[in-house]
Design an enzyme around this catalytic site. Structure first.
Site, PDB file in Angstrom:
ATOM      1  N   ASP A   1       0.929  -1.211   0.044  1.00  0.00           N
ATOM      2  CA  ASP A   1       0.199   0.151  -0.087  1.00  0.00           C
ATOM      3  C   ASP A   1       0.818   1.334   0.114  1.00  0.00           C
ATOM      4  O   ASP A   1       2.259   1.175  -0.002  1.00  0.00           O
ATOM      5  CB  ASP A   1      -1.081   0.080   1.325  1.00  0.00           C
ATOM      6  CG  ASP A   1      -2.344   0.691   0.899  1.00  0.00           C
ATOM      7  OD1 ASP A   1      -2.059   1.637   0.075  1.00  0.00           O
ATOM      8  OD2 ASP A   1      -3.104   0.724   1.748  1.00  0.00           O
TER       9      ASP A   1
HETATM   10  C1  BGC Z   1      -5.270   3.117   0.327  1.00  0.00           C
HETATM   11  C2  BGC Z   1      -5.457   2.043  -0.444  1.00  0.00           C
HETATM   12  C3  BGC Z   1      -5.280   2.515  -2.220  1.00  0.00           C
HETATM   13  C4  BGC Z   1      -4.158   3.314  -2.166  1.00  0.00           C
HETATM   14  C5  BGC Z   1      -4.082   4.055  -3.600  1.00  0.00           C
HETATM   15  C6  BGC Z   1      -3.817   4.170  -0.046  1.00  0.00           C
HETATM   16  O1  BGC Z   1      -3.874   5.105   0.998  1.00  0.00           O
HETATM   17  O2  BGC Z   1      -5.103   2.376   1.522  1.00  0.00           O
HETATM   18  O3  BGC Z   1      -6.837   1.568  -0.282  1.00  0.00           O
HETATM   19  O4  BGC Z   1      -5.835   1.494  -2.953  1.00  0.00           O
HETATM   20  O5  BGC Z   1      -3.963   4.089  -1.139  1.00  0.00           O
HETATM   21  O6  BGC Z   1      -4.909   4.963  -3.983  1.00  0.00           O
END
Ligand code: BGC
Length: 745
Positions: free
Chosen positions: A297
């Protein structure tokens, strides 16, 4: 006979062609891998955000930055937007320029672009926004959830994007959590079934199709279980609990064929999941058999050093995460991962075989998605964007989500000739109906919503006529005017009924952290003043999590839980208010009374019956509205449960029949839920576990017999040795107010 033979031959042909494709894909990957330098391989494992290659202006790329990312750093993947959603045309140009740039690299490997289409395609203007997953769970309509997911896939692919960062499979057992609305609620079975159905809908039969995208089950694992409910804070979770409540959704998702997985940003029992070889390799790969791409992530590898302090240098953080099993780093704002991983391999801290394994998975995915054949936005996909019929699916989903919690003396449905005062901060807010991931990450900027999005006030005016709909509110949720109790009281004199719209404005992730689930005082004050006017008050809750309403519940005549149900929330709310739709949503969580009693429906016996020392709190499970609750404008009656046998053995199936009758005067849909309860077991049994559900549509007076099947796997639980087992014993089958008992032998 002939027909059967032809069908078998056709099935065999599909299996053979699948196997052939698989082996040619593997050969292609193998051949490419042989040609690649270490730098090219590590580039494939690097994912950067659109900001890295953009100018200050949204949707306009910077040629020099693009060249640096694609040609110099050889990145394999990109994600996100700079600030807000783009048009389909902007996306076409962005993706085209990015893929054009890959043609200037030695091996011309296409980029895989990923976006979060959480409840519809978040980042494309005028995309169709559906209910958030929590509201989808309230529909208990798995086919409808799949339909919405299929449209989301088409609108992503129409935007030139083939990687969907969804579904969220985190089990919503901590209601304070700011990402609770992205979950399917507190129950394992709903998460498993809806998650798997949605994955199949995203991916279709062939990822090369112009309607398909690769799904990304996330956030592995137990991201939702933070102790305090604050996003990305410590989780303490015994393995037995993890395996009982948080792992089955991922197990089902792997089985459903999800191509990728994103990792939990948090720590479990002191180990950040991004550094956990046990979770990322032993459990995910060896136990669950997942063969797809594991992506980190946001910035989470670097955070092993900067936030978690388990790595003592950025280089150690990279080695730790890649060795634990991460294939791709969502870096995402620089190229540090690329430099550090090359260094780690050269020093021998990460093996070449681990790099090859990761790159093989990434290239395999790109091949499956058809990116090597044509990486550009496809005309056939673009033609699928924004079809008028998607609006109906959004409306159907919002209708089926809305959950009627209270209807004193059948005050609802309202007549269309009443004068309605529509008050509260979400009366004229669009953002408070949609929530997170709506054209922006936070979803709280109304300027990007489609022009035809309606507010609750507007849709009520559509029903009763402009002259009969009054409000003292303004469009901005936080405006002081929306909390003016004196204005509400004064305006009520001229009305027959007050529709009070309370809840939460949009938020996502950490900005949505709260310290208390109670509705803020200024909203409770509105409810108290509204009730004190003597006019009947109907409370509409537009919120991502169940904020406590205990102090005003008894003074409300009607209560509708609207969740964040997407583009058509307001239409659906008004259809229910005025009887143009008979509500059928049911809660996917317990609507609790207070922070001191957060007991979930699948509670343990000692949570249910406490030792009676203080009689006031002897009954532990006492939510304001329980899991599975939701009223209708008609009534349903259940026959007795019929079991095919009083015993079930290991190789058997138990057939369960029940007849449901619509005994009221209106047609209506109804969710039939089947729970089981084991009387005694080696691990304290749950009081109830949801094992199956079906939704039926019954005309007034109509009956239908439903059939459910259970086998031993449906009765299993995780035992002390962490094995999933079914123990012999007596079980109750519970459907509505009916119960039957059988023995498993
Ligand atoms: C979130 C994810 C997301 C990613 C990309 C992160 O902050 O936890 O769920 O897919 O950002 O946008």
């Amino acid at each position: 006979m002939k027909k059967i033979a032809i069908t078998i031959a056709a099935m065999l042909a599909v299996v053979i062609s699948f196997a052939q494709n698989k082996s040619t894909d593997e050969q292609k990957v193998g051949a490419l891998l042989k040609k690649m330098t270490l730098e090219e391989k590590v580039g494939q494992m690097t994912q950067v955000t659109l900001d890295v290659v953009s100018t200050e202006q949204d949707g306009i790329l910077d040629a020099a930055k693009l060249k640096k990312a694609v040609v110099d750093y050889k990145v394999g993947s990109m994600l996100n937007v700079t600030h807000h959603a783009l048009t389909v045309g902007n996306w076409d140009s962005v993706i085209t320029q990015i893929q054009d740039e890959t043609k200037n690299t030695r091996l011309k490997i296409p980029i895989i672009y990923g976006l979060d289409g959480i409840h519809g395609q978040t980042y494309t203007l005028n995309s169709t926004l559906f209910p958030q997953s929590i509201a989808m769970a309230a529909t208990r309509d798995t086919a409808l959830a799949a339909k919405a997911a299929h449209i989301t896939a088409m609108e992503l692919r129409a935007s030139g994007v083939r990687w969907e960062f969804a579904p969220v499979l985190d089990c919503g057992r901590q209601e304070l959590w700011s990402r609770f609305p992205e979950t399917y609620g507190e129950d394992v079975f709903i998460g498993k079934t809806m998650g798997a159905a949605v994955i199949k809908a995203y991916e279709g039969n062939d990822l090369k199709d112009a309607t398909a995208v690769a799904s990304c089950m996330k956030h592995y694992i137990a991201y939702s279980a933070s102790r305090t409910g604050k996003d990305r804070t410590p989780i303490y979770l015994p393995d037995i609990e993890m395996r009982e409540y948080y792992l089955p959704q991922f197990q089902a998702a792997v089985k459903a064929g999800s191509s990728t997985i994103m990792i939990n940003s948090g720590e479990i029992n002191g180990t950040p999941v991004h550094a956990s070889h046990y979770l990322l390799t032993d459990v995910l790969r060896k136990e669950l058999g997942f063969t797809g791409v594991a992506v980190s992530d946001w910035e989470d590898i670097e955070r092993l050093y900067t936030r978690h302090f388990v790595a003592s240098s950025p280089e150690q953080a990279v080695a730790m995460a890649v060795n634990a099993g991460i294939d791709m780093s969502m870096v995402p704002s620089d190229f540090s991962f690329y430099d550090l991983l090359i260094e780690a391999v050269k020093k021998g801290d990460v093996s070449m075989s681990r790099i090859d394994e990761a790159v093989r998975r990434i290239l395999g995915l790109k091949i499956k998605l058809g990116l090597f054949d044509n990486p550009y936005p496809e005309a056939a996909a673009i033609a699928n964007f924004g079809k008028p019929e998607y609006q109906q699916v959004a409306l159907d989903a919002a209708h089926e989500a809305i959950t009627l919690l209270k209807n004193s003396n059948n005050i609802l449905p309202l007549q269309k000739n009443v004068k309605v005062l529509v008050e509260g901060p979400s009366a004229q807010s669009i953002t408070a109906l949609n929530g997170c991931w709506s054209y922006t990450w936070q979803g709280n900027n109304a300027q990007y919503y489609s022009a035809d999005s309606k507010t609750i006030f507007q849709t009520i005016a559509d029903k009763v006529g402009a002259a009969n709909a009054i409000t003292t509110t303004s469009k901005n949720f936080d405006d002081k005017t929306n909390y003016d109790t004196a204005a509400l009281r004064a305006a009520s004199a001229n009305s027959d009924v007050i529709v009070l719209c309370l809840g939460e404005n949009a938020y996502a992730e950490s900005p949505g952290n709260i310290r208390d689930l109670a509705l803020p005082d200024n909203q409770i004050a509105l409810a108290k003043v509204a009730a004190s006017t003597g006019k009947p008050v109907i409370l509409i809750l537009t919120e991502g999590r169940p904020r406590f309403i205990t102090s005003v519940d008894s003074s409300m005549k009607g209560i509708l839980m609207a969740y964040w149900s997407g583009k058509k929330t307001a239409e659906a709310v008004s259809d229910v208010l005025f009887g143009d739709y008979n509500p059928d949503g049911v809660l996917p969580f317990d609507y609790e009374r207070s922070m001191g009693e957060m007991v979930l429906y699948d509670r343990k016996p000692t949570e249910d019956i406490r030792e009676v020392f203080n009689d006031n709190i002897s009954g532990g499970y006492d939510p304001l509205y329980p899991f599975g609750y939701g009223l209708s404008y008609t009534t349903f009656e259940y026959s007795d449960i019929k079991l095919s046998s009083n015993t079930l053995t290991a190789n058997d199936k138990l057939t369960i029949n029940i007849t449901i009758k619509n005994t009221g005067t209106r047609d209506g849909k109804h969710t039939v839920e089947l729970y089981t309860h084991e009387h005694f077991s080696s691990i304290t049994p749950n009081m109830k576990r949801l094992r199956a559900f079906q939704k039926v549509d019954l005309k007034a007076g109509e009956s239908k017999t439903l059939t459910f099947m259970l086998d031993k796997n449906d009765l299993a639980f995780v035992n002390e040795a962490l094995k999933t087992v079914t123990e012999p014993g007596d079980f109750d089958v519970i459907i509505g107010d009916k119960k039957a008992t059988f023995s498993y032998k």
